[in-house]
Write an enzyme that holds these catalytic residues in place. Structure first.
Site, short mmCIF file in Angstrom:
data_model
loop_
_atom_site.label_atom_id
_atom_site.label_comp_id
_atom_site.label_asym_id
_atom_site.label_seq_id
_atom_site.Cartn_x
_atom_site.Cartn_y
_atom_site.Cartn_z
N LYS A 187 24.07 100.95 -49.07
CA LYS A 187 24.34 102.29 -48.53
C LYS A 187 23.22 102.65 -47.55
CE LYS A 187 23.32 106.48 -49.46
NZ LYS A 187 23.31 106.99 -48.04
N GLU A 218 10.57 101.23 -53.35
CA GLU A 218 9.52 101.29 -52.33
C GLU A 218 9.56 102.70 -51.77
OE1 GLU A 218 7.87 101.67 -48.88
OE2 GLU A 218 9.33 100.20 -48.19
N CYS A 230 6.56 104.34 -43.65
CA CYS A 230 5.93 104.62 -44.94
C CYS A 230 4.53 104.02 -45.02
CB CYS A 230 6.80 104.11 -46.08
SG CYS A 230 7.27 102.37 -45.93
N GLU A 290 2.69 113.40 -47.59
CA GLU A 290 3.28 112.47 -46.62
C GLU A 290 4.06 113.26 -45.57
OE1 GLU A 290 5.65 108.26 -46.57
OE2 GLU A 290 6.45 109.82 -47.87
#
Length: 483
Positions: free
Chosen positions: A177, A252, A286, A382
């Site tokens: 997906k 992750e 990331c 983040e």
């Protein structure tokens, strides 16, 4: 709307609409215009995709195929990807404003993912365990079953292939997906898998949002493995969903990478990689080096050069060959990143360059700031955008403590010409990957993943083998007089 491109689900080797006919718009991130539509997967569509993958695994030829034959099929897919590289790259550039040259690079790495894992499983061997009891033991690695893979929007094709390639190479069947923001290149990948002669159900593409499409996949008891890349918050939900039927998970997740520059570093090299680490892909990585620590002795000189390099980046249309930096991937993400940038001055920080473009585009210019406290949100959280927060440090012990003072632990970088320091600091950093005097260099044999809120598990090489297979011990009696 008839002139819009359309991306359906790929289920059982057919491109299909959603059962209820639902669709969603796909935007060009640079022009902010709708250029395509994709099928909006619902619960029934997700279950249909899982059923296809389950039947293909339980009854189809793929898991029972010889390793050489399976490798040949995957290489055929890689060949087709190379032949359609411009089209794949165009889709990623269009959906997230990634500069086209970078998107082409991502396609090449995606092809390499397939070729590497095709050969890795073909040439991989189990282990033999000598026994003194008249027995012979060995290990083998059979496919785990059905894999549900959910990939992010920042590297639409590349991150999808990082999951698909080892999953299918080891004989599993897969439902991927992609992000609802970037469905195009992965849907084309599904079409190419059909063209490459993959049996029905081996690779299914389910388009749609995290709920209900993604959550239905992760919660389906017919799924044996779940691999997800995305935010830490969503990763926790994925893990909880998979736990209802004890599916193994690989996550992750987010990062807040530390980039440490010691006084003895090659400054030109460190500046080059600092720019790459936070401004490549508009900071939507990331692994971004979003927390930069520079030793006192070179702080002012480094900051001057860093700012100059950031200001030299060409911002513009992703399809202009001169462009190095473009818009963020969506309006929602632009507003998030812009919100962090606008906090900097209020929190006592100084923006040396960059800031939010106020021209109606989804551009946040390459931004460098310092003077923030270690508890300030732009420093701690983040941002996932082109925003670098710079700090001074004096000693090695001080900077290691600062770098490790985060709930994330995906990666870190350090720059020094002192070999002993490089090894020592790399060992002491709490991160899944540490780059020394470089960034974003990957060897697919090595473990990839993070600690803390950056994820669970490792993938790559034998680590992918461990996750995507069911290791089995076989013990044989070879001396009938033994017991």
């Amino acid at each position: 709307m008839a002139d819009l491109e359309f991306f359906g689900h790929i289920i059982d080797n057919e491109e299909v609409e959603s059962l209820d006919g639902g669709r969603f718009d796909v935007y060009n991130s640079y022009t902010q215009q709708v250029w395509a539509q994709a099928s909006e997967g619902g619960e029934a569509d997700a279950r249909r995709a899982v059923a296809s993958a389950r039947t293909a695994f339980d009854e189809g030829p793929w898991p029972r195929m010889g390793r050489v034959e399976r490798a040949k099929a995957i290489h055929r897919l890689a060949d087709l990807m190379e032949a359609r590289a411009d089209e794949l790259a165009t889709y990623d550039s269009r959906t997230m404003a990634k500069p086209f040259a970078q998107a082409k690079h991502d396609v090449a790495r995606s092809v390499h993912n397939f070729r590497f894992f095709a050969d890795h499983q073909r040439d991989n061997v189990g282990q033999v365990f000598p026994m003194d009891t008249g027995h012979h033991s060995y290990s083998e690695f059979g496919p785990a079953g059905v894999v549900a893979a959910i990939s992010p929007w920042n590297f639409p094709l590349m991150m999808a292939t990082w999951k698909i390639a080892p999953a299918i190479a080891w004989g599993n069947t897969c439902i991927i997906k992609p992000s609802e923001d970037t469905p195009a290149s992965v849907t084309l990948l599904g079409r190419l898998a059909v063209e490459a002669g993959f049996p029905p159900g081996v690779l299914n593409v389910l388009n749609g949002h995290g709920a209900p499409a993604g959550s239905t996949l992760t919660g389906d008891e017919r799924v044996d493995r779940v691999t997800f890349t995305g935010s830490s918050q969503t990763g926790k939900l994925v893990m909880a969903s998979a736990s209802t039927h004890l599916a193994s998970v690989s996550l992750e997740l987010g990062g807040k990478g530390a980039n440490i520059v010691f006084a003895d570093a090659d400054i030109d090299n460190a500046v080059y990689w600092a720019v790459e680490a936070i401004f490549r892909n508009a900071g939507q990585i990331c692994l971004a080096g979003s927390r930069l620590f520079v030793q006192d002795e070179i702080y002012d000189e480094f900051l001057k050069r860093f700012v100059a390099r950031a200001e030299s980046l060409v911002v513009g249309d992703p399809f202009d060959p001169a462009t190095q930096f473009s818009a963020l991937a969506s309006r929602k993400h632009f507003e998030k990143v812009a919100g962090y940038v606008r906090q900097v001055a209020d929190l006592g920080g100084t923006i040396h360059t960059g800031g939010v473009a106020e021209d109606g585009t989804w551009v946040v210019r390459p931004t460098i700031a310092d003077g923030l406290g270690l508890d300030a949100a732009p420093y701690c959280e983040e941002i996932f955008g082109p925003v670098c927060i710079v700090n001074r440090f004096s000693t090695e012990d001080e900077v290691v403590a600062m770098a490790n003072d985060t709930r994330y632990g995906l990666n870190a970088m350090l720059f020094t010409e002192n070999l002993s320091r490089a090894h020592r600091v790399a060992s002491n950093l709490r991160a899944g990957t540490v780059w020394v005097n470089c960034f974003f260099i990957r060897d697919l044999r090595t473990p990839f993943g993070g600690v803390g809120d950056s994820g669970v598990g490792r993938e790559g090489g034998d680590f992918s083998r461990e996750f995507f297979t069911e290791p089995k011990a076989v013990v044989m009696q070879i001396n009938r007089s033994s017991s």
